[in-house]
Design a protein around this motif. Structure first.
Motif, mmCIF file in Angstrom:
data_model
loop_
_atom_site.group_PDB
_atom_site.id
_atom_site.type_symbol
_atom_site.label_atom_id
_atom_site.label_comp_id
_atom_site.label_asym_id
_atom_site.label_seq_id
_atom_site.Cartn_x
_atom_site.Cartn_y
_atom_site.Cartn_z
ATOM 1 N N GLY A 9 0.821 -1.201 0.000
ATOM 2 C CA GLY A 9 0.000 0.000 0.000
ATOM 3 C C GLY A 9 0.860 1.258 0.000
ATOM 4 N N GLY A 10 0.202 2.398 -0.160
ATOM 5 C CA GLY A 10 0.938 3.658 -0.149
ATOM 6 C C GLY A 10 0.124 4.786 -0.729
ATOM 7 N N LEU A 11 0.813 5.877 -1.023
ATOM 8 C CA LEU A 11 0.200 7.078 -1.592
ATOM 9 C C LEU A 11 0.552 7.155 -3.069
ATOM 10 C CD1 LEU A 11 -1.208 9.858 -1.338
ATOM 11 C CD2 LEU A 11 1.035 10.787 -0.691
ATOM 12 N N VAL A 12 -0.463 7.367 -3.900
ATOM 13 C CA VAL A 12 -0.238 7.441 -5.340
ATOM 14 C C VAL A 12 -1.176 8.496 -5.921
ATOM 15 C CG1 VAL A 12 -1.908 5.617 -5.838
ATOM 16 C CG2 VAL A 12 -0.035 6.045 -7.436
ATOM 17 N N GLN A 13 -0.776 9.108 -7.011
ATOM 18 C CA GLN A 13 -1.630 10.088 -7.677
ATOM 19 C C GLN A 13 -2.695 9.372 -8.521
ATOM 20 O OE1 GLN A 13 0.971 12.726 -9.886
ATOM 21 N NE2 GLN A 13 1.024 14.169 -8.179
ATOM 22 N N ALA A 14 -3.784 10.059 -8.737
ATOM 23 C CA ALA A 14 -4.834 9.504 -9.584
ATOM 24 C C ALA A 14 -4.261 9.138 -10.951
ATOM 25 C CB ALA A 14 -5.959 10.523 -9.748
ATOM 26 N N GLY A 15 -4.678 7.974 -11.446
ATOM 27 C CA GLY A 15 -4.160 7.465 -12.698
ATOM 28 C C GLY A 15 -2.966 6.543 -12.527
ATOM 29 N N GLY A 16 -2.421 6.508 -11.339
ATOM 30 C CA GLY A 16 -1.251 5.678 -11.076
ATOM 31 C C GLY A 16 -1.609 4.236 -10.759
ATOM 32 N N SER A 17 -0.578 3.470 -10.393
ATOM 33 C CA SER A 17 -0.742 2.036 -10.135
ATOM 34 C C SER A 17 -0.069 1.640 -8.832
ATOM 35 C CB SER A 17 -0.117 1.220 -11.273
ATOM 36 O OG SER A 17 -0.750 1.480 -12.505
ATOM 37 N N LEU A 18 -0.601 0.586 -8.247
ATOM 38 C CA LEU A 18 0.007 -0.056 -7.085
ATOM 39 C C LEU A 18 -0.237 -1.546 -7.202
ATOM 40 C CD1 LEU A 18 -1.059 2.132 -3.998
ATOM 41 C CD2 LEU A 18 1.268 1.843 -4.866
ATOM 42 N N MET A 58 -11.948 -15.877 -11.355
ATOM 43 C CA MET A 58 -11.816 -14.607 -10.673
ATOM 44 C C MET A 58 -13.134 -13.850 -10.739
ATOM 45 S SD MET A 58 -8.785 -15.590 -12.060
ATOM 46 C CE MET A 58 -8.469 -14.757 -13.611
ATOM 47 N N ARG A 59 -13.398 -13.077 -9.715
ATOM 48 C CA ARG A 59 -14.554 -12.176 -9.686
ATOM 49 C C ARG A 59 -14.088 -10.791 -9.257
ATOM 50 N NH1 ARG A 59 -18.639 -12.122 -6.407
ATOM 51 N NH2 ARG A 59 -17.606 -13.176 -4.680
ATOM 52 N N TYR A 60 -14.810 -9.801 -9.761
ATOM 53 C CA TYR A 60 -14.460 -8.417 -9.433
ATOM 54 C C TYR A 60 -15.713 -7.613 -9.123
ATOM 55 C CZ TYR A 60 -9.966 -9.571 -11.567
ATOM 56 O OH TYR A 60 -8.755 -10.157 -11.867
ATOM 57 N N ALA A 61 -15.556 -6.643 -8.240
ATOM 58 C CA ALA A 61 -16.613 -5.669 -8.044
ATOM 59 C C ALA A 61 -16.724 -4.821 -9.303
ATOM 60 C CB ALA A 61 -16.296 -4.783 -6.843
ATOM 61 N N ASP A 62 -17.924 -4.377 -9.610
ATOM 62 C CA ASP A 62 -18.130 -3.581 -10.817
ATOM 63 C C ASP A 62 -17.256 -2.331 -10.808
ATOM 64 O OD1 ASP A 62 -21.713 -4.238 -11.109
ATOM 65 O OD2 ASP A 62 -19.962 -5.370 -11.790
ATOM 66 N N SER A 63 -17.020 -1.774 -9.639
ATOM 67 C CA SER A 63 -16.273 -0.522 -9.533
ATOM 68 C C SER A 63 -14.806 -0.659 -9.907
ATOM 69 C CB SER A 63 -16.384 0.032 -8.114
ATOM 70 O OG SER A 63 -15.883 -0.906 -7.171
ATOM 71 N N VAL A 64 -14.274 -1.886 -9.953
ATOM 72 C CA VAL A 64 -12.854 -2.071 -10.250
ATOM 73 C C VAL A 64 -12.612 -2.892 -11.520
ATOM 74 C CG1 VAL A 64 -12.341 -1.937 -7.786
ATOM 75 C CG2 VAL A 64 -12.487 -4.187 -8.903
ATOM 76 N N LYS A 65 -13.671 -3.403 -12.121
ATOM 77 C CA LYS A 65 -13.509 -4.209 -13.344
ATOM 78 C C LYS A 65 -12.767 -3.428 -14.407
ATOM 79 C CE LYS A 65 -17.405 -7.408 -13.069
ATOM 80 N NZ LYS A 65 -18.760 -7.731 -13.578
ATOM 81 N N GLY A 66 -11.813 -4.103 -15.044
ATOM 82 C CA GLY A 66 -11.026 -3.476 -16.097
ATOM 83 C C GLY A 66 -9.846 -2.680 -15.586
ATOM 84 N N GLN A 82 -3.192 -6.242 -8.525
ATOM 85 C CA GLN A 82 -2.624 -5.181 -9.359
ATOM 86 C C GLN A 82 -3.701 -4.140 -9.588
ATOM 87 O OE1 GLN A 82 0.580 -4.774 -10.642
ATOM 88 N NE2 GLN A 82 -0.186 -2.763 -11.262
ATOM 89 N N MET A 83 -3.423 -2.910 -9.200
ATOM 90 C CA MET A 83 -4.406 -1.838 -9.299
ATOM 91 C C MET A 83 -3.881 -0.769 -10.244
ATOM 92 S SD MET A 83 -5.540 -1.539 -5.289
ATOM 93 C CE MET A 83 -3.969 -0.883 -4.768
ATOM 94 N N ASN A 84 -4.566 -0.588 -11.352
ATOM 95 C CA ASN A 84 -4.191 0.413 -12.354
ATOM 96 C C ASN A 84 -5.274 1.488 -12.456
ATOM 97 O OD1 ASN A 84 -1.893 -1.152 -12.985
ATOM 98 N ND2 ASN A 84 -3.033 -2.299 -14.543
ATOM 99 N N SER A 85 -4.919 2.596 -13.060
ATOM 100 C CA SER A 85 -5.862 3.706 -13.267
ATOM 101 C C SER A 85 -6.591 4.049 -11.967
ATOM 102 C CB SER A 85 -6.883 3.335 -14.355
ATOM 103 O OG SER A 85 -6.229 3.016 -15.561
ATOM 104 N N LEU A 86 -5.827 4.192 -10.925
ATOM 105 C CA LEU A 86 -6.420 4.420 -9.610
ATOM 106 C C LEU A 86 -7.149 5.758 -9.551
ATOM 107 C CD1 LEU A 86 -3.578 2.907 -7.471
ATOM 108 C CD2 LEU A 86 -5.980 2.272 -7.291
ATOM 109 N N LYS A 87 -8.218 5.764 -8.773
ATOM 110 C CA LYS A 87 -9.051 6.944 -8.598
ATOM 111 C C LYS A 87 -9.086 7.326 -7.111
ATOM 112 C CE LYS A 87 -12.145 5.191 -12.224
ATOM 113 N NZ LYS A 87 -13.549 4.814 -12.544
#
Length: 122
Positions: A9-18, A58-66, A82-87
């Motif tokens: 975990g950590g701090l990232v700008q919107a659009g970034g990845s973790l 695998m299953r995903y919440a609609d809010s994170v799909k894609g 893997q989390m991309n295009s973070l909001k």
């Protein structure tokens, strides 16, 4: 009881990845389905993603799909998120979870991790 330890975990700008990792103790990791949940301040814990013991489902919440991808490496007793295009709305404490059941739902979780903070700045 299997113990889970999250990291990444950590701090990232919107659009970034973790990438979050969850390491499990014990030799029966591959027998369990795994999942990620998150809890934002003032909100209930919610499902994010899950993966079957074999890694084939695998299953995903609609809010994170894609945007998010869950995976596991049974040889390393580790599950990843893997989390991309973070909001900014992805900001939360992320918890790893393990269950002996097929359904990864809060009432059927056998073990929870301690959580890792993810903060997305706008």
């Amino acid at each position: 009881q299997v113990q889970l330890v999250e990291s990444g975990g950590g701090l990232v700008q919107a659009g970034g990845s973790l990438r979050l990792s969850c390491a499990a103790s014990g030799r029966t990791f591959s027998s369990y389905a795994m999942g990620w949940f998150r809890q934002a301040p003032g909100k209930e814990r919610e499902f994010v993603a899950s993966i079957s013991w074999s890694g084939s489902n695998m299953r995903y919440a609609d809010s994170v799909k894609g945007r998010f991808t869950i995976s596991r490496d049974n040889a390393k007793n580790t599950v990843y998120l893997q989390m991309n295009s973070l909001k900014p709305e992805d900001t939360a404490i992320y918890y790893c979870a393990l269950t002996r059941y097929e359904s990864v739902i809060p009432t059927r979780i056998d073990s929870w991790g301690q959580g890792t903070q993810v903060t997305v700045s706008s």
